[in-house]
Scaffold this active site. Structure first.
Site, short mmCIF file in Angstrom:
data_model
loop_
_atom_site.label_atom_id
_atom_site.label_comp_id
_atom_site.label_asym_id
_atom_site.label_seq_id
_atom_site.Cartn_x
_atom_site.Cartn_y
_atom_site.Cartn_z
N ARG A 331 51.52 12.22 43.92
CA ARG A 331 52.66 11.30 44.03
C ARG A 331 53.97 11.95 43.59
O ARG A 331 54.82 11.29 42.98
CB ARG A 331 52.43 10.03 43.21
N ARG A 335 58.37 6.69 43.80
CA ARG A 335 59.39 5.80 43.26
C ARG A 335 60.06 6.24 41.97
O ARG A 335 61.09 5.71 41.59
CB ARG A 335 58.78 4.40 43.05
N ARG A 344 64.22 4.01 50.06
CA ARG A 344 63.38 2.82 50.17
C ARG A 344 64.18 1.52 50.14
O ARG A 344 63.71 0.50 50.65
CB ARG A 344 62.33 2.82 49.05
N ASP A 380 50.50 7.65 53.77
CA ASP A 380 49.65 6.86 52.89
C ASP A 380 48.22 6.89 53.37
O ASP A 380 47.93 7.07 54.55
CB ASP A 380 50.14 5.42 52.79
N TYR A 457 38.89 -0.39 50.29
CA TYR A 457 40.14 -1.04 50.71
C TYR A 457 39.90 -1.98 51.89
O TYR A 457 40.43 -3.09 51.95
CB TYR A 457 41.21 -0.01 51.09
O1 CP3 Z 1 53.68 12.41 46.79
C1 CP3 Z 1 52.56 12.12 47.25
O2 CP3 Z 1 51.51 12.15 46.56
C2 CP3 Z 1 52.43 11.86 48.74
C3 CP3 Z 1 52.36 10.56 49.22
C4 CP3 Z 1 51.22 9.59 48.93
C5 CP3 Z 1 51.45 8.19 48.86
N1 CP3 Z 1 50.25 7.56 48.76
C6 CP3 Z 1 52.75 7.56 48.95
C7 CP3 Z 1 52.88 6.17 48.51
C8 CP3 Z 1 49.85 9.80 48.79
C9 CP3 Z 1 49.08 11.10 48.75
C10 CP3 Z 1 49.25 8.50 48.69
C11 CP3 Z 1 47.80 8.29 48.60
C12 CP3 Z 1 47.33 6.97 48.23
N2 CP3 Z 1 47.73 5.77 48.71
C13 CP3 Z 1 46.27 6.73 47.34
C14 CP3 Z 1 45.46 7.79 46.68
C15 CP3 Z 1 46.14 8.35 45.52
C16 CP3 Z 1 45.89 7.60 44.28
O3 CP3 Z 1 46.88 7.16 43.67
O4 CP3 Z 1 44.74 7.46 43.91
C17 CP3 Z 1 46.07 5.34 47.28
C18 CP3 Z 1 45.08 4.63 46.42
C19 CP3 Z 1 46.99 4.75 48.15
C20 CP3 Z 1 47.13 3.33 48.48
C21 CP3 Z 1 48.43 2.79 48.04
N3 CP3 Z 1 49.61 3.08 48.65
C22 CP3 Z 1 48.70 1.91 46.97
C23 CP3 Z 1 47.66 1.36 46.04
C24 CP3 Z 1 50.07 1.66 46.98
C25 CP3 Z 1 50.84 0.68 46.14
C26 CP3 Z 1 50.80 0.92 44.73
C27 CP3 Z 1 51.60 2.11 44.31
O5 CP3 Z 1 51.08 2.94 43.57
O6 CP3 Z 1 52.75 2.21 44.72
C28 CP3 Z 1 50.63 2.45 48.01
C29 CP3 Z 1 52.04 2.59 48.36
C30 CP3 Z 1 52.60 3.97 48.22
N4 CP3 Z 1 52.06 5.10 48.74
C31 CP3 Z 1 53.84 4.31 47.64
C32 CP3 Z 1 54.03 5.68 47.82
C33 CP3 Z 1 55.22 6.51 47.42
C34 CP3 Z 1 54.81 3.35 46.99
C35 CP3 Z 1 55.43 2.56 48.07
C36 CP3 Z 1 56.85 2.16 47.81
O7 CP3 Z 1 57.75 3.00 48.01
O8 CP3 Z 1 57.07 1.01 47.46
#
Ligand code: CP3
Length: 654
Positions: A331, A335, A344, A380, A457
């Site tokens: 990540r 954010r 965003r 994502d 999921y």
């Molecule tokens: O920088 C990076 O790592 C690349 C981008 C990336 C995102 N999601 C962007 C994202 C990656 C590799 C992921 C993988 C992802 N997505 C996982 C596995 C990683 C982990 O944390 O275990 C999971 C479980 C998800 C599913 C997901 N996507 C959730 C649960 C959420 C919401 C909760 C949260 O942590 O924000 C997202 C949204 C998400 N994916 C955001 C980002 C930057 C936030 C969205 C926003 O901008 O509001």
């Protein structure tokens, strides 16, 4: 756009282009008052339609009281419509029929025309006057009027808003569209040609778009002269300012995301804000314009590939000695970053993932700002569920939500497993853009979810604590469970392969929720599927197999495969490496919350991780899970820097 720190900034002595036609005097005056050199290049003219059967039919129905709602989109359109109504009737009659109907003016321009005519009985849509505010107006001012079976007439301005039509039709309305004029290039295209030349010569600092048609017409002119691609490249290196969301959406569609969107959709506000933030916007632009230079060089050269092969990150994946420990952070693009939050605030998360240029900007700028040894695809985990036939939504409160799959054999059998070659082409396009824009020696990591995390999921519909649906299906209907896992793997294999094909130098498989299982359940219900996925992805690039809560079954987790095993923070790194075996590389594993502590403490904890890895080849520094949104940005930068310095091995031969 809200920016925290205000810098002293102005447009003094800068050459700028505005494409405004009707209000050209206003924008020129405003720009001159700020010391700029404005080049005014009207990019369109409105040509009234001589014949419009829809207009005639509307007039007839309007006078007969058969129109329940009239939506007026533009000042010009409203004026033309009033003129048309006045052809065969007098003003009193026209006023009378308006008073009987429900009328909505989309913003101040049509509202001013109505007012000048002497009409007062209409609702004015609030800023930024997109289709969403029109619907809000209906819901609020008209107290949620039931539109089922009602006749709604829309005065159209060029292209219809498909979203508005869809929203009205969903409510059961019969929609009637009234075209009154068409938008064309101005008769005298001289000023526009001149402005285009200045842009192509990079002599312009800012371009102001105040209407979506200006973009279309400018590109039409460029196309006629065979200059479309050159214009796109030149504009990608010029500050692009947009008056509001509709214009920004058009710009995105043309592959040129706006660098600035006015906080209010007025010319004065747009010009003033751009002037105010000019210096900062220019700085950001020069940082991100290398992304768009990628339009020119999408080919991945063999020489660059060789360079990357020798990168610290890929060497560590192969457990070769490296001069310092490579580091990237899960990540790392997210954010906690101000620049990300700014993007965003304008673009919903899913749209960001689906716009390759924006996704590329996020990935590349995070890797560059942090100086990490690898970049990760901005996307994502869950996007893959859409082509499988499920609905995906991200809400601010509850995070991702998936709907459409029940834990039954029938429902799971219906899941689509066709190759997501076209359905997720935006992901591969983003990979191509990222690859071309990153420094050649920085590897790019593609990714997907692991079968278990994806299944959970899909079955839970979102985040979960107990994984009740998931485990119940597993225990009650093991066959259906295996069918689901099998289907997921069938889609993930080509998905990852397309990412590799597009230029991903490694891939990571995230098993974020697998730690909710017992070791035995992992072995029986998950391992064979993760193994098939990893095997079928092949060994063209290293595979990082990451999971959280895997400490109790790390040996089995490793058995499933992966060139690198991602370790979470609930186990110490040396213990984990002993368990998975030293014949595999490891990645991890600082607790992400430590980055919210003070820096000295953070350094101390990071050093512990490095010490536990020893100087054994095959360690990639990372966190034990993703960076938290609350993390101070400066700590993240400091951490990467610290890892590089402290791990530097002056005696290394490599
Ligand atoms: O920088 C990076 O790592 C690349 C981008 C990336 C995102 N999601 C962007 C994202 C990656 C590799 C992921 C993988 C992802 N997505 C996982 C596995 C990683 C982990 O944390 O275990 C999971 C479980 C998800 C599913 C997901 N996507 C959730 C649960 C959420 C919401 C909760 C949260 O942590 O924000 C997202 C949204 C998400 N994916 C955001 C980002 C930057 C936030 C969205 C926003 O901008 O509001």
């Amino acid at each position: 756009m809200v920016m925290k720190t205000q810098t002293v900034s102005s447009l003094k002595n800068t050459q700028v282009v505005a494409f405004e036609s009707r209000e050209q005097e206003q924008i020129k005056k405003r720009l001159l008052s700020l010391g700029a050199f404005p080049v005014i290049a009207p990019a369109m003219q409105e040509i009234p339609l001589e014949k419009s059967p829809e207009r005639d039919s509307f007039i007839e129905k309007f006078f007969a009281g058969q129109i329940d709602l009239l939506i007026l989109n533009t000042g010009t359109g409203t004026r033309l419509l009033l003129d048309a109504l006045l052809t065969n009737s007098d003003k009193k009659e026209v006023m009378h029929v308006f008073e009987k109907a429900m009328v909505i003016a989309r913003g101040p321009k049509p509202a001013n025309v109505l007012r000048a005519f002497g009409l007062a009985c209409f609702s004015e849509v609030s800023e930024p006057s997109t289709w969403k505010q029109i619907i809000e107006t209906l819901d609020v001012d008209a107290k949620g009027i039931d539109l089922a079976g009602r006749k709604v007439a829309i005065q159209e301005a060029g292209q219809p808003s498909l979203e508005l039509l869809e929203a009205l039709r969903k409510r059961g309305a019969h929609v009637m569209r009234i075209p009154l004029y068409r938008l064309a290039l101005p008769d005298d295209a001289g000023p526009l040609c001149h402005a285009m030349k200045l842009i192509l010569n990079q002599e312009v600092s800012v371009v102001f778009f105040t209407n979506a048609y200006q973009i279309k017409n400018l590109f039409q002119l460029a196309e006629e002269q065979g200059l479309q691609q050159s214009l796109k490249i030149a504009l990608s290196q010029t500050l692009v300012a947009s008056i509001g969301p509709r214009v920004s959406a058009s710009l995105r569609e043309s592959g040129l995301p706006a660098d600035y969107e006015s906080s209010r959709p007025t010319i004065d506000c747009l010009v003033d804000e751009v002037a105010q933030w000019f210096t900062k916007l220019q700085e950001e632009k020069s940082r991100s314009s290398f992304i768009t230079r990628a339009f020119e060089k999408k080919e991945v050269s063999l020489e660059d590939k060789k360079k990357r092969h020798e990168s610290v990150f890929l060497k560590a994946c192969r457990r070769e000695p490296v001069p310092y420990t490579p580091v990237w952070l899960m990540r790392q693009a997210g954010r906690y970053m101000e620049s990300y939050r700014r993007i965003r605030s304008k673009v919903p998360f899913l749209e960001l993932c689906k716009t390759p240029e924006l996704a590329a900007e996020v990935t590349v700028s995070a890797a560059e700002a942090l100086n990490t040894d690898a970049a990760i695809l901005f996307s994502d985990l869950l996007l893959i569920v859409e082509p499988m036939g499920l609905a995906l939504e991200y809400t601010a409160q509850d995070g991702p939500m998936i709907s459409g799959c029940l834990p039954t054999k029938e429902s799971i059998s219906r899941l689509n497993v066709s190759d997501p070659a076209d359905s997720l082409s935006f992901v591969y396009e983003a990979v191509r853009l990222m690859r071309a824009s990153l420094k050649p020696e920085i590897p790019l990591i593609g990714f997907s979810g692991a079968p278990f995390t994806m299944a959970s999921y899909i079955l839970e519909g979102g985040a979960s604590r107990l994984f009740l649906q998931t485990k119940t299906l597993m225990y009650r209907q093991p066959e259906t469970w295996h069918l689901l896992m099998d289907k997921i793997v069938t889609v993930l294999v080509p998905y990852l392969k397309h990412q590799i094909q597009a230029g991903a130098d490694a891939v990571q498989i995230f098993d974020s929720w697998v730690g909710c299982l017992s070791p035995e359940d992992f072995r029986n219900f998950v391992l064979p599927h993760s193994r098939r996925l990893i095997q079928e992805v092949g060994n063209e690039v290293p595979v990082i197999h990451f999971g959280t809560g895997t400490a109790p079954f790390l040996r089995d987790f490793r058995e499933a495969g992966g060139d690198v095993i991602g370790i979470d923070y609930r186990i110490s790194l040396d213990q984990a490496w002993n368990l998975v075996g030293h014949d595999v590389a490891v990645q991890g594993n600082l607790d992400p919350t430590v980055l919210c502590a003070d820096q000295n403490y953070m350094f101390q904890r990071a050093k512990e991780v490095l010490d536990l890895a020893g100087s054994r080849p095959g360690h990639i520094f990372n966190l034990g899970h993703g960076l938290l949104p609350q993390t101070p940005e400066k700590n993240v930068i400091a951490l990467v820097d610290y890892i590089h310095q402290v791990s530097f091995r002056s005696s290394s031969k490599s």
